[in-house]
Motif scaffolding. Structure first.
Motif, short mmCIF file in Angstrom:
data_model
loop_
_atom_site.label_atom_id
_atom_site.label_comp_id
_atom_site.label_asym_id
_atom_site.label_seq_id
_atom_site.Cartn_x
_atom_site.Cartn_y
_atom_site.Cartn_z
N ASN A 14 32.63 31.96 43.18
CA ASN A 14 33.34 31.23 44.24
C ASN A 14 34.11 32.17 45.16
O ASN A 14 34.86 31.71 46.02
CB ASN A 14 34.31 30.22 43.62
N GLY A 15 33.96 33.47 44.94
CA GLY A 15 34.65 34.45 45.76
C GLY A 15 36.11 34.63 45.39
O GLY A 15 36.91 35.09 46.20
N LEU A 16 36.46 34.30 44.13
CA LEU A 16 37.86 34.35 43.69
C LEU A 16 38.06 35.32 42.54
O LEU A 16 37.13 35.60 41.78
CB LEU A 16 38.32 32.95 43.26
N VAL A 17 39.30 35.79 42.41
CA VAL A 17 39.71 36.61 41.28
C VAL A 17 41.06 36.07 40.80
O VAL A 17 41.89 35.65 41.61
CB VAL A 17 39.80 38.11 41.66
N ALA A 18 41.25 36.05 39.48
CA ALA A 18 42.52 35.60 38.90
C ALA A 18 43.60 36.63 39.24
O ALA A 18 43.36 37.83 39.18
CB ALA A 18 42.39 35.45 37.39
N ALA A 19 44.79 36.13 39.56
CA ALA A 19 45.92 37.00 39.89
C ALA A 19 47.15 36.54 39.10
O ALA A 19 47.58 35.40 39.24
CB ALA A 19 46.21 36.97 41.39
N ILE A 20 47.67 37.44 38.28
CA ILE A 20 48.86 37.17 37.50
C ILE A 20 50.05 37.76 38.25
O ILE A 20 49.99 38.90 38.71
CB ILE A 20 48.78 37.85 36.11
N ALA A 21 51.12 36.99 38.38
CA ALA A 21 52.36 37.50 38.98
C ALA A 21 53.34 37.76 37.84
O ALA A 21 53.68 36.86 37.08
CB ALA A 21 52.96 36.49 39.95
N GLN A 22 53.76 39.02 37.72
CA GLN A 22 54.66 39.45 36.65
C GLN A 22 55.92 40.04 37.27
O GLN A 22 55.84 40.84 38.20
CB GLN A 22 53.94 40.50 35.79
N ASP A 23 57.07 39.62 36.74
CA ASP A 23 58.34 40.14 37.23
C ASP A 23 58.40 41.64 36.96
O ASP A 23 58.29 42.08 35.80
CB ASP A 23 59.50 39.42 36.54
N ALA A 24 58.57 42.43 38.00
CA ALA A 24 58.58 43.89 37.87
C ALA A 24 59.77 44.39 37.06
O ALA A 24 59.69 45.44 36.44
CB ALA A 24 58.58 44.54 39.26
#
Length: 128
Positions: A14-24
């Motif tokens: 579908n042209g997508l990649v999973a992206a995780i947002a992690q507190d730096a």
């Protein structure tokens, strides 16, 4: 800036990649969303997280409605090239549309989901 880095990402069918947002700062995972090539390129360009909304079928600049933007400190790609991890500073301290710090606010205990995180701000105050 060369877009060559985009060619190394294994976007799905579908042209997508999973992206995780992690507190730096704390290392806490705040949320997961999807990115397409355009969202990843816009994230790199702006220095703020931009995702792809599957339900709306459009780019979504995190915090465009709530004001809770994500300033990107670092972007990592996993070994298979099919998952992005964003090290971010969560502006406003709220990543979840429910008004919580993290979207991962429930823990499984004895076969039941227990809410562990309080609402920081009522969603009706963020989205009008």
């Amino acid at each position: 800036m060369s877009a060559n880095f985009l060619d190394q990402v294994n976007f799905d069918s579908n042209g997508l990649v999973a992206a995780i947002a992690q507190d730096a700062g704390t290392g806490r995972i705040l949320m997961m969303a999807w990115m397409n090539r355009e969202a990843l390129a816009a994230t790199v360009e702006s220095g703020e997280a931009v995702y792809f909304s599957r339900s709306r079928k459009q780019l979504w600049h995190k915090g465009e409605s709530s004001g809770n933007t994500q300033k990107v400190k670092e972007i990592r790609l996993d070994c298979d090239g099919d998952m992005i991890c964003l090290q971010i500073e969560q502006v406003g301290g709220i990543a979840c549309h429910t008004g919580r710090e993290s979207c991962l606010y429930r823990v499984l205990e004895n076969g039941q989901w227990r809410t562990t995180d309080a609402v920081i701000k009522d969603p009706s105050e963020m989205y009008s």
